[in-house]
Design an enzyme around this catalytic site. Sequence first.
Site, PDB file in Angstrom:
ATOM      1  N   SER A  82      30.477 -30.214  48.552  1.00 38.28           N
ATOM      2  CA  SER A  82      31.021 -29.560  49.722  1.00 38.28           C
ATOM      3  C   SER A  82      32.509 -29.811  49.937  1.00 38.28           C
ATOM      4  CB  SER A  82      30.259 -30.032  50.969  1.00 38.28           C
ATOM      5  OG  SER A  82      30.467 -31.418  51.164  1.00 38.28           O
TER       6      SER A  82
ATOM      7  N   LYS B  79      39.537 -33.970  54.475  1.00 41.50           N
ATOM      8  CA  LYS B  79      38.401 -33.044  54.619  1.00 41.50           C
ATOM      9  C   LYS B  79      38.059 -32.876  56.100  1.00 41.50           C
ATOM     10  CE  LYS B  79      33.589 -32.397  53.062  1.00 41.50           C
ATOM     11  NZ  LYS B  79      32.462 -33.009  52.323  1.00 41.50           N
TER      12      LYS B  79
ATOM     13  N   SER C  25      29.127 -34.461  46.793  1.00 41.70           N
ATOM     14  CA  SER C  25      30.202 -33.611  47.315  1.00 41.70           C
ATOM     15  C   SER C  25      31.634 -34.050  47.029  1.00 41.70           C
ATOM     16  CB  SER C  25      30.043 -33.450  48.822  1.00 41.70           C
ATOM     17  OG  SER C  25      29.083 -32.471  49.075  1.00 41.70           O
TER      18      SER C  25
HETATM   19  N1  GLN Z   1      25.273 -30.444  47.308  1.00 43.95           N
HETATM   20  C1  GLN Z   1      24.584 -31.429  48.079  1.00 43.95           C
HETATM   21  C2  GLN Z   1      24.005 -30.802  49.311  1.00 43.95           C
HETATM   22  O1  GLN Z   1      24.165 -29.647  49.457  1.00 43.95           O
HETATM   23  C3  GLN Z   1      25.490 -32.558  48.421  1.00 43.95           C
HETATM   24  C4  GLN Z   1      26.317 -32.335  49.620  1.00 43.95           C
HETATM   25  C5  GLN Z   1      27.175 -33.523  49.958  1.00 43.95           C
HETATM   26  O2  GLN Z   1      27.302 -34.460  49.170  1.00 43.95           O
HETATM   27  N2  GLN Z   1      27.731 -33.514  51.137  1.00 43.95           N
HETATM   28  O3  GLN Z   1      23.401 -31.448  50.122  1.00 43.95           O
END
Ligand code: GLN
Length: 488
Positions: A164, A89, A188
Amino acid sequence: MPSEIKRAETFVEKPRTLAALRADITAGTVTATDLAAGYYDRIAAVNPRLNVYLSLSKDRAMEQAARVDALAAKGDPLPPLAGIPVGIKDVLVMRGAPATAGSKILEGYRPPYDATAVARLEAAGAVLLGKLNCDEFAMGSSNENSAYGPVRNPVDTERVPGGSSGGSAAAVAANMAVATLGTDTGGSIRQPASFCGVVGVLPTYGRVSRYGLIAFASSLDRIGPFAGNVRDAATLLGVIAGHDPKDATSSPAPVTDYAAESDKPVERLRIGVPAEYFAEGLDSEVRAAIEEGIDSLKAAGCTVKPVSLPHTKYAIPTYYLVATAEASANLARFDGVRYGYRSPQSDTLSAMYRHSRDEGFGAEVKRRILLGTYALSAGYYDAYYLKAQQVRRLLAEEFLRAFAEVDAIVTPTSPVPAFKLGEKTGDPLSMYLADIYTVTASLAGICGVTVPCGATAAGLPVGMQVLAAHLHEGTAFRVARAVEAAQS
Ligand code: GLN
């Protein structure tokens, strides 16, 4: 996935298992070099449609593949991930490779070092193919917040892959890597894994060093693997986990043999089912798939009982306060001076800061910096940030109480399956609310695995989240293996 479902375009292709690839590389029937070249061909064919990779690290990958082939040719014992093609990532740094974090503000930045998790993968023989698309600074649940365009879900290209770590999940689902690394701050890893029908791991906070991770919310950020099956995910975690002097929050606890633990039968394990995760807002097909998964655990000899996690209802506001507050502090370093993008149209220092940040950050990142700065500001700190920390403690204690009675807790990973591209972009709140089943474990610091568990009638994957107490990853893998076994 039911085979009767025909799509105009589907890119789903299951990667081979680590065991099968390892056997071939050891026997010399496949070379690591050919394998890597094959993956680059696959990426060239599929990436224009899916937008999964942001950059490729071909030279480094082919050099590593050659090293593995030389070892294999000599008949030397091979390290655990010898020749395995993996993707990273793009919030984790790799020496000399672009690190964008999905943001324009980091355009052109090439860090001079490797993240610990990345270095450990390579030391174990893995071949690093390249960097994977993600929401900007890992903020989002759909990968639509990337400055480099959205990733498409390989199962259905009209849909989001989740976020994400959308690129990390889609890469495994479309066999553009055998395994990948992602990060999980509030879901994410787990949510995109469930949207794309692959396995994703949330290690205990501190289990994997965060050194070399571009920080979003430091008290919540975790690095974890994605793979096509539970055992492979367990093997990967074993490679990247463990204490690192470069991360003061990394745990000194010994790393156990997660893959071997995942082999153990689940008979007599006590599984908790929290009613709070099966309430209003849960899609009926997701519910049915998870209930079937729970039945399969009963059939495998587990004892299933209800547990109560009443503070779940406060989890979304708590998470979005803590995460944005920490993000507003972490992202202050992107000022146009030290990294990446600098606005050309500035004649004073303060104008340079303002323009660089205004032009470099996307809308969601700005929204979060504003929210977080507000929550931390004098006069509001006690009401928001401090209160959120108190609720966070209550949530953690509630999980600990539940884990005194059960070995693992199972829930849906997401209340809905993968949604359509653009469906939620106009309504950030509805996007935030859909994180309800994942942010709780993030706040509590506990570990979990999401494992494919059935599909909707339209063929969209459903993921079951298996949560376990701090440092009990082995138990989560074991339960996930049983769910996986019941799928085939
Ligand atoms: N969807 C969550 C957010 O937008 C989690 C994001 C993540 O785990 N990096 O913060």
